[in-house]
Design an enzyme around this catalytic site. Structure first.
Site, PDB file in Angstrom:
ATOM      1  CB  ILE A   1      -0.927   0.011   1.227  1.00  0.00           C
ATOM      2  CG1 ILE A   1      -1.838  -1.224   1.206  1.00  0.00           C
ATOM      3  CG2 ILE A   1      -1.763   1.283   1.260  1.00  0.00           C
ATOM      4  CD1 ILE A   1      -2.710  -1.375   2.441  1.00  0.00           C
TER       5      ILE A   1
ATOM      6  CD  GLU B   1       3.272  -0.768   4.926  1.00  0.00           C
ATOM      7  OE1 GLU B   1       4.114   0.090   4.604  1.00  0.00           O
ATOM      8  OE2 GLU B   1       3.219  -1.287   6.060  1.00  0.00           O
TER       9      GLU B   1
END
Length: 319
Positions: free
Chosen positions: A178, A221
């Site tokens: 991300i 992430e």
């Protein structure tokens, strides 16, 4: 001192264990304890032959249990068997039959034994098995997102790598990160960040639809997809779908210096493993492609069809 046989009978019939005896030649019950009626509902008189015993057994247990007990008895071997016995009202009770083979002049004369109600024990065993499976699942599941974790990935990639090498089939791996997630957490807080990780995980799981496609949280992430029997064109197409689906979530990202919504970067590589190929080197090549996607502007996919990525530039790696 001789003991009256009626005393033995009284003792036997006062226990929870259910005594019984079958004549081997006729396969008929010579005796069965009255406790059988309290446990199963069938009167002692209704137990005429071994056929009654077999018919009052769960259909899934019947053939295996019957054949095993007959073969052991014919061989003159004492044995035990667990099975579900039918009650008169249509239910089932777990029974353990402990069987002793009585021989006379070298020939089997009778079978004597005890039936024990082991329902509670079986219930406990089943609960322990269920608990063990749940714990095993939890050990391979990411606690936050609910998808597979790094530990399961390590197992899956080993299996799929071996399969791909043996069958000379392509294996593709996608790594996704991300964009600017630290800034997202700084702006919206970690609780909101956790919710976003869950959304992204669910989105990736929805994108990879084949039974053997693997989606897991690689750490932080970062997510990873393992795509067996998937060529470079199909892997790239799926990676682009993942990128698009994450963008289409339209999750606001005011902390991003690039776009006002949450985006992701991806690296994709495909290989048909050679006998001497190194799995760690292949995964590292995918990671380097992800790094290139970050360096080349983010919100993009970088791929290298069946070839190693360029060396990683020196210096810190900013996700």
């Amino acid at each position: 001192m001789d003991i009256d046989p009626t005393v033995y009978k009284t003792l036997l019939e006062s226990t929870k264990a259910i005594p019984w005896k079958i004549d081997w030649k006729t396969l008929k019950f010579a005796y069965i304890g009255p406790q059988i009626e309290q446990l199963l509902g069938w009167s002692p008189e209704s137990w005429v032959s071994a056929q009654d015993w077999a018919e009052r057994m769960h259909p899934e247990d019947r053939d295996e249990t019957f054949n095993y007990c007959v073969s052991q008895s014919q061989a003159g071997v004492d044995h035990e068997a667990d099975y579900r016995a039918l009650t008169k009202d249509g239910g089932y009770v777990w029974i353990r039959d402990v069987v002793h083979v009585v021989r006379k002049d070298g020939e089997v004369e009778a079978l004597v034994g005890f039936m024990f109600d082991i329902s509670e024990r079986k219930k406990t065993e089943e609960e322990l098995i269920t608990l063990q499976k749940e714990l095993e699942e939890l050990s391979f599941k990411d606690g936050l997102t609910g998808i597979a974790n790094r530990r399961l990935f390590d197992s899956i990639i080993d299996i799929e790598w071996t399969n791909a090498r043996r069958n000379q089939q392509p294996l593709s791996v996608v790594m996704l990160d991300i964009d600017y997630f630290k800034q997202y957490n700084d702006h919206y807080g970690h609780l909101k960040g956790d919710d976003t990780l869950k959304q992204v995980a669910q989105t990736l799981a929805a994108a990879a639809t084949r039974a053997r496609d693997f989606v897991g949280r690689y750490g932080g992430e970062e997510f990873i997809l393992v795509l067996p029997e998937t060529n470079e064109a199909s892997a790239l197409k799926l990676a682009e779908r993942c990128r698009t689906m994450v963008s289409q979530l339209q999750i606001p990202h005011a902390g991003s210096p690039q776009q006002p919504i949450l985006t992701c970067s991806l690296g994709v590589a495909t290989t048909v493993p050679a006998p001497d190929a190194d799995i760690a080197a292949f995964i590292d090549s995918v990671d380097k492609l992800l790094y290139q996607a970050k360096q080349n502007g983010r919100d993009r996919v970088e791929s290298a069809p069946r070839s190693p990525a360029a060396p990683t530039p020196p210096g810190p790696r900013t996700r």
